[in-house]
Write a protein that holds these residues in place. Structure first.
Motif, PDB file in Angstrom:
ATOM      1  N   GLY A 262       2.687 -14.029  -5.589  1.00  7.76           N
ATOM      2  CA  GLY A 262       3.499 -13.937  -6.091  1.00  7.76           C
ATOM      3  C   GLY A 262       5.004 -13.581  -5.763  1.00  7.76           C
ATOM      4  O   GLY A 262       5.578 -13.687  -5.148  1.00  7.76           O
ATOM      5  N   ALA A 263       4.789 -11.500  -6.822  1.00  7.20           N
ATOM      6  CA  ALA A 263       6.138 -11.040  -6.536  1.00  7.20           C
ATOM      7  C   ALA A 263       5.231 -10.080  -5.787  1.00  7.20           C
ATOM      8  O   ALA A 263       4.578 -10.182  -5.368  1.00  7.20           O
ATOM      9  CB  ALA A 263       6.729 -10.486  -7.558  1.00  7.20           C
ATOM     10  N   PRO A 264       6.185  -9.286  -4.879  1.00  5.29           N
ATOM     11  CA  PRO A 264       6.153  -8.256  -4.162  1.00  5.29           C
ATOM     12  C   PRO A 264       5.592  -6.976  -4.878  1.00  5.29           C
ATOM     13  O   PRO A 264       5.811  -7.442  -6.205  1.00  5.29           O
ATOM     14  CB  PRO A 264       7.934  -7.990  -3.242  1.00  5.29           C
ATOM     15  CG  PRO A 264       8.373  -9.306  -4.058  1.00  5.29           C
ATOM     16  CD  PRO A 264       8.079  -9.659  -4.606  1.00  5.29           C
ATOM     17  N   VAL A 265       4.784  -6.044  -4.270  1.00  5.54           N
ATOM     18  CA  VAL A 265       4.030  -5.790  -5.420  1.00  5.54           C
ATOM     19  C   VAL A 265       4.010  -3.995  -4.686  1.00  5.54           C
ATOM     20  O   VAL A 265       4.326  -4.225  -3.824  1.00  5.54           O
ATOM     21  CB  VAL A 265       2.584  -5.876  -4.963  1.00  5.54           C
ATOM     22  CG1 VAL A 265       1.368  -5.765  -3.851  1.00  5.54           C
ATOM     23  CG2 VAL A 265       1.738  -5.382  -5.627  1.00  5.54           C
ATOM     24  N   ASP A 266       3.811  -3.180  -5.793  1.00  7.60           N
ATOM     25  CA  ASP A 266       3.407  -1.931  -5.512  1.00  7.60           C
ATOM     26  C   ASP A 266       2.950  -1.234  -4.658  1.00  7.60           C
ATOM     27  O   ASP A 266       1.264  -1.556  -5.424  1.00  7.60           O
ATOM     28  CB  ASP A 266       3.932  -0.650  -6.524  1.00  7.60           C
ATOM     29  CG  ASP A 266       4.513   0.532  -6.045  1.00  7.60           C
ATOM     30  OD1 ASP A 266       3.808   0.827  -4.989  1.00  7.60           O
ATOM     31  OD2 ASP A 266       5.535   1.213  -7.000  1.00  7.60           O
ATOM     32  N   TRP A 267       3.060  -1.014  -2.696  1.00  2.00           N
ATOM     33  CA  TRP A 267       2.257  -0.049  -3.226  1.00  2.00           C
ATOM     34  C   TRP A 267       0.585   0.698  -2.805  1.00  2.00           C
ATOM     35  O   TRP A 267       0.202   1.120  -2.841  1.00  2.00           O
ATOM     36  CB  TRP A 267       2.184  -0.172  -1.168  1.00  2.00           C
ATOM     37  CG  TRP A 267       2.705  -1.142  -0.092  1.00  2.00           C
ATOM     38  CD1 TRP A 267       1.987  -3.347  -0.228  1.00  2.00           C
ATOM     39  CD2 TRP A 267       2.779  -1.009   1.216  1.00  2.00           C
ATOM     40  NE1 TRP A 267       2.591  -3.562   0.487  1.00  2.00           N
ATOM     41  CE2 TRP A 267       2.469  -3.149   1.297  1.00  2.00           C
ATOM     42  CE3 TRP A 267       2.938  -0.116   1.828  1.00  2.00           C
ATOM     43  CZ2 TRP A 267       2.670  -3.279   2.952  1.00  2.00           C
ATOM     44  CZ3 TRP A 267       2.944  -0.429   3.795  1.00  2.00           C
ATOM     45  CH2 TRP A 267       3.232  -1.917   3.832  1.00  2.00           C
ATOM     46  N   HIS A 268       1.761   1.465  -4.086  1.00  2.00           N
ATOM     47  CA  HIS A 268       0.866   2.384  -4.497  1.00  2.00           C
ATOM     48  C   HIS A 268      -0.227   1.641  -5.482  1.00  2.00           C
ATOM     49  O   HIS A 268      -0.987   2.622  -5.620  1.00  2.00           O
ATOM     50  CB  HIS A 268       1.582   3.456  -5.201  1.00  2.00           C
ATOM     51  CG  HIS A 268       2.482   4.480  -4.275  1.00  2.00           C
ATOM     52  ND1 HIS A 268       1.953   5.055  -3.496  1.00  2.00           N
ATOM     53  CD2 HIS A 268       3.721   4.737  -4.087  1.00  2.00           C
ATOM     54  CE1 HIS A 268       2.554   6.188  -2.414  1.00  2.00           C
ATOM     55  NE2 HIS A 268       3.964   5.378  -3.389  1.00  2.00           N
ATOM     56  N   GLN A 269      -0.490   1.056  -5.615  1.00  2.00           N
ATOM     57  CA  GLN A 269      -1.032  -0.084  -6.919  1.00  2.00           C
ATOM     58  C   GLN A 269      -1.538  -0.557  -6.319  1.00  2.00           C
ATOM     59  O   GLN A 269      -2.776  -1.727  -6.791  1.00  2.00           O
ATOM     60  CB  GLN A 269      -0.324  -0.099  -7.810  1.00  2.00           C
ATOM     61  CG  GLN A 269       0.282   0.237  -8.914  1.00  2.00           C
ATOM     62  CD  GLN A 269      -0.139   1.255  -9.273  1.00  2.00           C
ATOM     63  OE1 GLN A 269      -1.429   1.180 -10.007  1.00  2.00           O
ATOM     64  NE2 GLN A 269       0.685   2.613  -9.282  1.00  2.00           N
ATOM     65  N   LYS A 270      -1.747  -1.578  -4.766  1.00  2.00           N
ATOM     66  CA  LYS A 270      -2.331  -2.260  -4.486  1.00  2.00           C
ATOM     67  C   LYS A 270      -3.586  -2.391  -4.013  1.00  2.00           C
ATOM     68  O   LYS A 270      -4.119  -1.095  -3.689  1.00  2.00           O
ATOM     69  CB  LYS A 270      -1.404  -3.099  -2.907  1.00  2.00           C
ATOM     70  CG  LYS A 270      -2.039  -3.991  -2.134  1.00  2.00           C
ATOM     71  CD  LYS A 270      -1.409  -4.207  -1.024  1.00  2.00           C
ATOM     72  CE  LYS A 270      -1.603  -5.507  -0.441  1.00  2.00           C
ATOM     73  NZ  LYS A 270      -0.804  -6.208   0.827  1.00  2.00           N
ATOM     74  N   MET A 271      -4.592  -3.419  -4.339  1.00  2.00           N
ATOM     75  CA  MET A 271      -5.542  -3.406  -3.841  1.00  2.00           C
ATOM     76  C   MET A 271      -6.327  -3.381  -1.984  1.00  2.00           C
ATOM     77  O   MET A 271      -5.701  -4.368  -1.572  1.00  2.00           O
ATOM     78  CB  MET A 271      -6.667  -4.974  -4.253  1.00  2.00           C
ATOM     79  CG  MET A 271      -7.956  -4.683  -4.804  1.00  2.00           C
ATOM     80  SD  MET A 271      -8.664  -6.551  -5.129  1.00  2.00           S
ATOM     81  CE  MET A 271     -10.195  -6.518  -4.578  1.00  2.00           C
ATOM     82  N   GLY A 272      -7.125  -2.612  -2.623  1.00  2.00           N
ATOM     83  CA  GLY A 272      -7.543  -1.965  -1.205  1.00  2.00           C
ATOM     84  C   GLY A 272      -6.995  -1.530  -0.282  1.00  2.00           C
ATOM     85  O   GLY A 272      -6.877  -1.064   0.750  1.00  2.00           O
ATOM     86  N   ASN A 273      -5.536  -0.623  -0.297  1.00  3.32           N
ATOM     87  CA  ASN A 273      -4.502   0.266  -0.493  1.00  3.32           C
ATOM     88  C   ASN A 273      -5.680   1.252  -0.017  1.00  3.32           C
ATOM     89  O   ASN A 273      -6.149   1.662  -0.885  1.00  3.32           O
ATOM     90  CB  ASN A 273      -3.340   0.171  -0.453  1.00  3.32           C
ATOM     91  CG  ASN A 273      -2.723  -0.383   1.036  1.00  3.32           C
ATOM     92  OD1 ASN A 273      -2.537  -0.984   1.286  1.00  3.32           O
ATOM     93  ND2 ASN A 273      -1.425  -0.332  -0.237  1.00  3.32           N
ATOM     94  N   THR A 274      -5.489   2.353   1.348  1.00  2.00           N
ATOM     95  CA  THR A 274      -5.935   4.306   1.726  1.00  2.00           C
ATOM     96  C   THR A 274      -4.247   4.377   0.808  1.00  2.00           C
ATOM     97  O   THR A 274      -3.174   4.521   1.010  1.00  2.00           O
ATOM     98  CB  THR A 274      -6.155   4.061   2.332  1.00  2.00           C
ATOM     99  OG1 THR A 274      -7.694   3.321   3.037  1.00  2.00           O
ATOM    100  CG2 THR A 274      -6.316   6.167   2.239  1.00  2.00           C
TER     101      THR A 274
END
Length: 290
Positions: A262-274
């Motif tokens: 889809g569209a670029p995602v905010d990395w503070h909200q991205k699933m799986g990110n630390t």
């Protein structure tokens, strides 16, 4: 190229990307890591994925609505690491620090350190991620090693010790993006997944391995190809070049995930990110038994 060795194994590591390029067993000179001297399938060996895993939508991501560029699998695999002083013949440490170039695309003061140590049964890799900044730092960390196959892929199976059954994977569509769905792996038998080229001909599969402790790839006769510990990595990806029946398999521990399409995602909200706190440190340990 850096070389480490003990009585059982010899390994080489490239300062570019801190990439393991060879892991050879001395007893029979068996090469465990994929080599593509002919340039037929895949030119890499075992790249480190940081601070992104997979493709970002439009090759961009967001931080509080500000867009930044990010290449596939992040930038660490394509940058030179500093080799730290080597104090023993069977181990070496390499480090990548934030600089002016990385700050343009990833505005965080980070350090990524890898230590490779040979063991009697293979290799241990210690990862250390540090946030020297004063804000939370989102990132993903993954490993993408290719392992040489001695038999066709359908002679092997994946065994996940401790995984919750039925075994599930994250939907991939269009590859290499996620589509947000979760599917039961219908061909899995409890914690055993028979492997085959058709299983991977539509692209990688990403298994939800949050309860798994060990991943073992073995022949159907029980001969081990490789065993990895997954305690610090909640997802496991499998990949081989689509429709090519290549003689190698990538078995990839992930602490993070590719984008959902889809569209670029905010990395503070991205699933799986630390999200590493300011001044924080996080360690990961991966062992390979071959």
């Amino acid at each position: 190229m850096l070389t480490i060795e003990n009585t059982q194994f010899v390994a080489t590591i490239a300062p570019l990307g801190a990439e393991l390029t060879s892991l050879k067993r001395k007893a029979d000179q068996r090469e465990c890591i994929w080599q593509d001297a002919a340039g037929q399938y895949w030119p890499r060996h075992a790249p480190v994925l940081f601070p992104a895993i997979g493709r970002s939508n439009h090759d961009r991501y967001l931080l509080e609505q500000v867009a930044f560029s990010m290449k596939q699998h992040g930038f660490a695999r394509d940058l030179p690491f500093t080799v730290l002083p080597q104090t023993r013949p069977d181990a070496v440490s390499l480090q990548l620090n934030a600089d002016e170039a990385t700050l343009r695309d990833y505005p965080f003061l980070f350090s990524l350190q890898l230590t490779y140590t040979l063991t009697d049964s293979g290799l241990q890799i210690d990862y250390l991620v540090q946030n020297y900044g004063d804000t939370k730092m989102p990132y993903a960390l993954g490993y993408h090693p290719g392992f040489n196959l001695t038999q066709p892929l359908d002679h092997y199976e994946l065994v996940l010790d401790g995984i919750q059954v039925p075994m599930t994977s994250l939907g991939i569509d269009p590859a290499p993006f996620r589509d947000g769905s979760v599917h039961v792996l219908q061909t899995a038998k409890q914690n055993h997944l028979p492997l085959s080229y058709p299983l991977l001909d539509d692209g990688l599969i990403i298994i939800d391995a949050r309860q798994a402790q060990i991943a073992l790839v073995q022949t159907l006769k029980g001969e081990r190809l490789v065993q990895l510990n997954l305690a610090d990595f909640p997802y496991l990806a499998l990949w081989t070049p689509e429709h090519q029946q290549a003689p190698f398999l990538c078995v990839e521990p992930f602490a993070g995930l590719p984008d959902q399409y889809g569209a670029p995602v905010d990395w503070h909200q991205k699933m799986g990110n630390t999200r590493l706190p300011a001044g924080g440190t996080k360690r990961y340990v991966l062992t390979l038994r071959v």
